[in-house]
Design a protein around this motif. Structure first.
Motif, mmCIF file in Angstrom:
data_model
loop_
_atom_site.group_PDB
_atom_site.id
_atom_site.type_symbol
_atom_site.label_atom_id
_atom_site.label_comp_id
_atom_site.label_asym_id
_atom_site.label_seq_id
_atom_site.Cartn_x
_atom_site.Cartn_y
_atom_site.Cartn_z
ATOM 1 N N SER A 81 78.586 37.551 36.369
ATOM 2 C CA SER A 81 79.309 36.441 35.764
ATOM 3 C C SER A 81 78.457 35.847 34.645
ATOM 4 O O SER A 81 77.259 36.143 34.524
ATOM 5 C CB SER A 81 79.595 35.373 36.812
ATOM 6 N N THR B 119 84.227 38.242 35.284
ATOM 7 C CA THR B 119 84.615 36.981 35.905
ATOM 8 C C THR B 119 83.773 36.679 37.142
ATOM 9 O O THR B 119 83.606 35.514 37.511
ATOM 10 C CB THR B 119 86.105 37.014 36.297
ATOM 11 N N ASN B 120 83.241 37.718 37.767
ATOM 12 C CA ASN B 120 82.333 37.515 38.898
ATOM 13 C C ASN B 120 81.362 38.692 38.952
ATOM 14 O O ASN B 120 81.553 39.706 38.269
ATOM 15 C CB ASN B 120 83.097 37.355 40.216
ATOM 16 N N ASP B 121 80.340 38.568 39.782
ATOM 17 C CA ASP B 121 79.281 39.582 39.819
ATOM 18 C C ASP B 121 79.801 40.946 40.267
ATOM 19 O O ASP B 121 79.443 41.980 39.678
ATOM 20 C CB ASP B 121 78.160 39.125 40.754
#
Length: 349
Positions: free
Chosen positions: A290, A239-241
């Motif tokens: 992501s 969902t994110n880095d």
């Protein structure tokens, strides 16, 4: 030529049983075909939890009955580990089972420890590979196998030949410009790791050799037309880095225990760095983040080379099936945009 996407799979034991790993990979491959992946390639390893399908043809035979469009194959068959007649026959059977969808990855093996289990000394592997390849291609072409290591042995007539004539398309995996020259000269499909940009020179060497060679029928892969060339890498989309990187580092640490076990059992640690997750991220052999970040990283690599495919490892280490399916589907969501960005690639100017 439409840009293509493939999956490279090591079949490492993970946290389940071998049966659970195999069943999960069958599920993953079927879903990959549904999502538009064009190739599914399995590795071959022996005597190690790095692979629970030491005979790729057994898995490919099963997969051939659950898919009908996606090309499938080994990346690679370790030729020095085979009795040539048996491999010639088995590949022909699996090509028939799949209605002519086998990709024929070939190699001499990267682990002298594994080759030693077959009584093959590391220094002898390349010569055995060279002679076996010649014998196998001749056998599939003519229907008769002459044993490459024993010229006095009676030649064997194959009872079954591949659907793809004269033999399935050849594939090779390497990041070495020397082997890239051979592959390009013979129009052999070619995959390699980015390695902090070293793959740029390798691809340039490949296409230079491809352009300079004569397409007069002497190329080993002359019968399949334009070759596929591209990078292969581990990919994890979150969902994110930060979340994706943390998860990748944990999965890669687990995976590295499988990769390195045979070496560590013998006190050898010189290969550890190549499988360190942080190093892989730095060198671009792992693409993590992501969805937007992964897309941008992939395009940044592709814009530097004349590639017409990507092959991603999407399931490894302690990842479970549902997590890997989510990763697969997230990657598939990037494919249309990458394909549009790349357009028609593969004919090097």
């Amino acid at each position: 030529m439409t840009f293509a996407f493939g999956i490279f799979d090591s079949f490492d034991l993970g946290t389940g049983t071998p049966g659970e790993v195999i069943d999960a990979r069958l599920t993953l491959a079927v879903e990959a075909e549904r999502l538009g992946f064009a190739h599914y390639h399995a590795t071959e390893h022996h005597g190690t939890d790095l692979s629970v399908i030491p005979s790729p043809n057994l898995f490919l035979a099963a997969l051939s009955q659950r898919t009908d469009r996606m090309r499938i194959g080994a990346m690679v068959y370790v030729l020095p580990a085979y009795e040539p007649l048996r491999l010639a026959e088995e590949v022909a059977v699996v090509d028939n089972l799949s209605a002519g969808r086998i990709d024929l990855g070939i190699g001499s093996g990267i682990s002298p420890i594994e080759l030693g289990y077959f009584g093959v000394a590391g220094d002898d592997a390349r010569g055995i590979y060279d002679r076996s390849l010649v014998a196998l291609l001749e056998a599939w072409t003519t229907g008769v196998l002459k044993h490459p290591e024993d010229p006095e042995r009676e030649p064997a007539t194959l009872s079954v030949l591949p659907v793809q004539r004269p033999y399935p398309p050849l594939w090779y995996a390497s990041s070495n410009p020397r082997t890239a020259e051979w592959a390009g000269r013979n129009a052999v499909n070619f995959l390699g790791r980015w390695n902090a940009g070293e793959f740029v020179e390798t691809v340039e060497t490949y296409w230079a050799a491809w352009r300079d060679s004569q397409d007069d029928g002497t190329r080993l892969n002359a019968h399949v037309g334009m070759p596929r060339v591209g990078p292969t890498m581990s990919v994890l989309i979150g969902t994110n880095d930060a979340e994706a990187e943390d998860r990748f580092l944990a999965a890669q640490e687990f995976f590295a225990t499988r990769v390195l076990k045979l070496w560590h059992d013998r006190g050898i640690t010189g290969f550890d760095g190549a499988f360190d997750g942080t190093v892989m991220l730095e060198r671009g052999t792992a693409i993590v983040g992501s969805a937007d970040s992964v897309r941008d990283q992939l395009i940044a690599q592709l814009d530097q080379i004349d590639a017409n495919m990507i092959e991603a490892q999407l399931y490894q280490g302690d990842m479970g099936l549902e997590e890997s399916l989510a990763n697969l589907r997230a990657f598939a969501g990037l494919m249309p945009g990458i394909r549009d960005h790349m357009g028609s690639r593969g004919i090097a100017g």
